[in-house]
Motif scaffolding. Structure first.
Motif, PDB file in Angstrom:
ATOM      1  N   ARG A 134       0.966  -1.249  -0.186  1.00  0.00           N
ATOM      2  CA  ARG A 134       0.096  -0.051   0.104  1.00  0.00           C
ATOM      3  C   ARG A 134       0.846   1.221   0.083  1.00  0.00           C
ATOM      4  NH1 ARG A 134      -4.295  -1.700   4.795  1.00  0.00           N
ATOM      5  NH2 ARG A 134      -5.136  -3.599   3.864  1.00  0.00           N
ATOM      6  N   SER A 135       0.214   2.077  -0.583  1.00  0.00           N
ATOM      7  CA  SER A 135       0.913   3.751  -0.442  1.00  0.00           C
ATOM      8  C   SER A 135      -0.301   4.788  -0.396  1.00  0.00           C
ATOM      9  CB  SER A 135       1.901   3.892  -1.734  1.00  0.00           C
ATOM     10  OG  SER A 135       1.174   3.703  -2.899  1.00  0.00           O
ATOM     11  N   PHE A 136       0.295   5.869  -0.121  1.00  0.00           N
ATOM     12  CA  PHE A 136      -0.552   7.136  -0.221  1.00  0.00           C
ATOM     13  C   PHE A 136      -0.305   8.080  -1.282  1.00  0.00           C
ATOM     14  CE2 PHE A 136      -0.590   4.919   3.952  1.00  0.00           C
ATOM     15  CZ  PHE A 136      -2.137   4.852   4.179  1.00  0.00           C
ATOM     16  N   GLN A 137      -1.548   8.505  -1.744  1.00  0.00           N
ATOM     17  CA  GLN A 137      -1.367   9.521  -2.703  1.00  0.00           C
ATOM     18  C   GLN A 137      -2.393  10.652  -2.560  1.00  0.00           C
ATOM     19  OE1 GLN A 137      -1.327   7.916  -6.710  1.00  0.00           O
ATOM     20  NE2 GLN A 137      -1.437   9.982  -7.781  1.00  0.00           N
ATOM     21  N   TYR A 138      -1.990  11.941  -2.757  1.00  0.00           N
ATOM     22  CA  TYR A 138      -2.925  13.026  -2.380  1.00  0.00           C
ATOM     23  C   TYR A 138      -3.285  13.699  -3.629  1.00  0.00           C
ATOM     24  CZ  TYR A 138      -1.343  12.662   2.331  1.00  0.00           C
ATOM     25  OH  TYR A 138      -0.892  12.202   3.558  1.00  0.00           O
ATOM     26  N   GLY A 139      -4.554  14.409  -3.772  1.00  0.00           N
ATOM     27  CA  GLY A 139      -4.876  15.119  -4.906  1.00  0.00           C
ATOM     28  C   GLY A 139      -5.594  16.524  -4.100  1.00  0.00           C
ATOM     29  N   ILE A 140      -5.739  17.539  -4.817  1.00  0.00           N
ATOM     30  CA  ILE A 140      -6.408  18.902  -4.440  1.00  0.00           C
ATOM     31  C   ILE A 140      -7.276  19.352  -5.669  1.00  0.00           C
ATOM     32  CG2 ILE A 140      -6.057  21.254  -3.462  1.00  0.00           C
ATOM     33  CD1 ILE A 140      -3.297  20.271  -2.732  1.00  0.00           C
ATOM     34  N   MET A 141      -8.583  19.516  -5.247  1.00  0.00           N
ATOM     35  CA  MET A 141      -9.355  20.043  -6.293  1.00  0.00           C
ATOM     36  C   MET A 141     -10.325  21.159  -5.670  1.00  0.00           C
ATOM     37  SD  MET A 141     -10.925  19.721  -9.352  1.00  0.00           S
ATOM     38  CE  MET A 141     -10.123  18.139  -9.708  1.00  0.00           C
ATOM     39  N   PHE A 142     -10.112  22.335  -6.600  1.00  0.00           N
ATOM     40  CA  PHE A 142     -10.856  23.523  -6.351  1.00  0.00           C
ATOM     41  C   PHE A 142     -12.185  23.352  -7.121  1.00  0.00           C
ATOM     42  CE2 PHE A 142      -7.062  24.832  -4.281  1.00  0.00           C
ATOM     43  CZ  PHE A 142      -7.111  25.859  -3.570  1.00  0.00           C
TER      44      PHE A 142
END
Length: 440
Positions: free
Chosen positions: A52-60
């Protein structure tokens, strides 16, 4: 001879014990690196050990009434559908379109939301976390040059941020894409995208400037039986992001610009042909008789008032609404056999009627909107806590749903969140954008 040998043995054992004590003390004093708790699995294995790993995403989400930021943290599991580990949500008002004449003034709000993102994404992940803004109906309704100046202002701020931002990170979202992305969000959260055989649900969204309906018929539609496509409707390509199966080839997305609740109010009140500047008066049978007040829409302040008592308000307003919606939307019989979630103003007006709990949501039928419209419109006065537009809004919602093909008995689920995640298009759009980065 025996004593020297015995002394040698004691000396060897003493040295060995001394060495072992040194090793123990050395490693006890040091602090070996450990993964943070959220990087460990329930059985104590590290994320890496579990694949497993973690990923981020930012949506305006730059809507017509406000700008919202969604910060998503995904738990990526090898050979499995990703799991949304956490979402951070923050909103500010007004929307970007309010700064159409002074685009630089939108900077403070964008910087405020960027700070929220920086506080919720680890610095080590900043340069690999995509930062995206998609504007919806508010900017779609602006003149092209004004909308572009706003987008350029935001784009400059994004490029200066520590996050992953490109020229295409800031754009106006097509209405059909908005509907598709919201559909992906809902079905991801309800489990409809976790396998090709999982049932999916439909999505209804009523915003201020536009409205969307997206669904996938439960029975496979052969090419000769496919629904006709309107100029505002496109067919979605199979969605392959994040190892999800391509299970959306038969989805029907429809988006109608100008048929959101606020735009519809203006049309029903007769304000579409009003002067583009200054104050103007609108008289409508959809407002309570003898009512007089003001209403601001798209930077124009209208004086609005009801007609004198006479013709029944409900019937007069129904005629007006039916005229506005005449041949504007497509009717699909397939919607009767599909479960639907409804959001935005569908939800807000149900709360106004006390038909659902404001925090928990609930279910509602088309007939509930119809009956409530008749009841509210028949009232002789407006209570201080009741909007003078409630009659108009309820008539519009009830007619719109029927024009889309829903019978009075059709029931919808109303929710602002599913599993504590906002039910907006933002999650689905983030999926799509992050997947597009893999193809560069």
């Amino acid at each position: 001879m025996k004593r020297p040998k015995l002394a040698g043995v004691f000396l060897f054992v003493g040295c060995l014990l001394g060495y072992l004590m040194f090793v123990k003390n050395h490693y006890s004093a040091s602090k070996p690196y450990r993964l943070p708790p959220h990087h460990r699995t329930g059985d104590g294995r590290t994320a890496a050990a579990a694949g497993r790993s973690f990923q981020y995403g930012i949506m305006f989400d730059a809507g017509s009434t406000g700008t919202r930021v969604h910060i998503f943290k995904f738990q990526m599991e090898s050979r499995e559908t990703p799991r949304l580990d956490h979402e951070t949500f923050r909103a500010i008002k007004p929307g970007l379109s309010a700064y159409a004449d002074e685009p630089q003034k939108c900077a403070d709000g964008i910087l405020e939301l960027l700070q929220v993102a920086k506080s919720n994404v680890p610095p080590s992940s900043w340069n690999s976390t995509p930062l995206v803004l998609k504007a919806t109906a508010g900017l779609r309704l602006l003149p092209g040059e004004k909308a572009q100046h706003l987008l350029d202002t935001v784009r400059a701020l994004f490029l200066e941020s520590p996050f992953l931002s490109r020229d295409d990170s800031v754009s106006i979202m097509d209405g059909t894409d908005e509907g598709i992305s919201a559909w992906i969000t809902v079905n991801f959260l309800t489990g409809g995208l976790h396998g090709a055989r999982s049932p999916t649900v439909g999505m209804l969204d009523l915003g201020g400037g536009s409205t969307q309906i997206t669904f996938s018929p439960q029975d496979e539609v052969r090419p000769s039986e496919e629904l006709p496509l309107s100029p505002q409707t496109t067919r979605m390509a199979p969605f392959r992001g994040f190892n999800l199966e391509p299970i959306i080839p038969n989805t029907h997305p429809q988006s109608y610009l100008g048929l959101g609740l606020m735009s519809a109010r203006l049309a029903v009140l007769g304000g579409v042909d009003a002067p583009p500047r200054g104050s103007t008066e609108l008289v409508s049978p959809c407002l309570p008789p003898e009512f007089s007040g003001s209403w601001e829409h798209a930077d124009i302040i209208y004086t609005v008032r009801g007609q004198k008592a006479g013709e029944p308000v409900y019937q007069a307003c129904l005629t007006k609404v039916e005229k506005v919606l005449y041949r504007k939307v497509m009717k699909a019989s397939e919607v009767t056999d599909t479960d639907f979630y409804a959001f935005s103003y569908y939800y807000d007006r149900a709360v106004d009627l006390a038909a659902i709990d404001e925090q928990q949501g609930g279910t509602i039928t088309v007939s509930t909107y119809i009956d409530a419209a008749k009841r509210v419109c028949s009232g002789s006065s407006v209570s201080p806590l009741q909007s003078p537009f409630l009659c108009l809004d309820l008539v519009y919602i009830s007619v719109l749903l029927q024009e889309l093909g829903f019978p009075p008995s059709k029931q919808f689920k109303l929710a602002r969140t599913i599993n504590q995640v906002e039910t907006s298009w933002a999650l689905g759009a983030t999926f799509h954008y992050m997947e597009s980065l893999k193809n560069l």
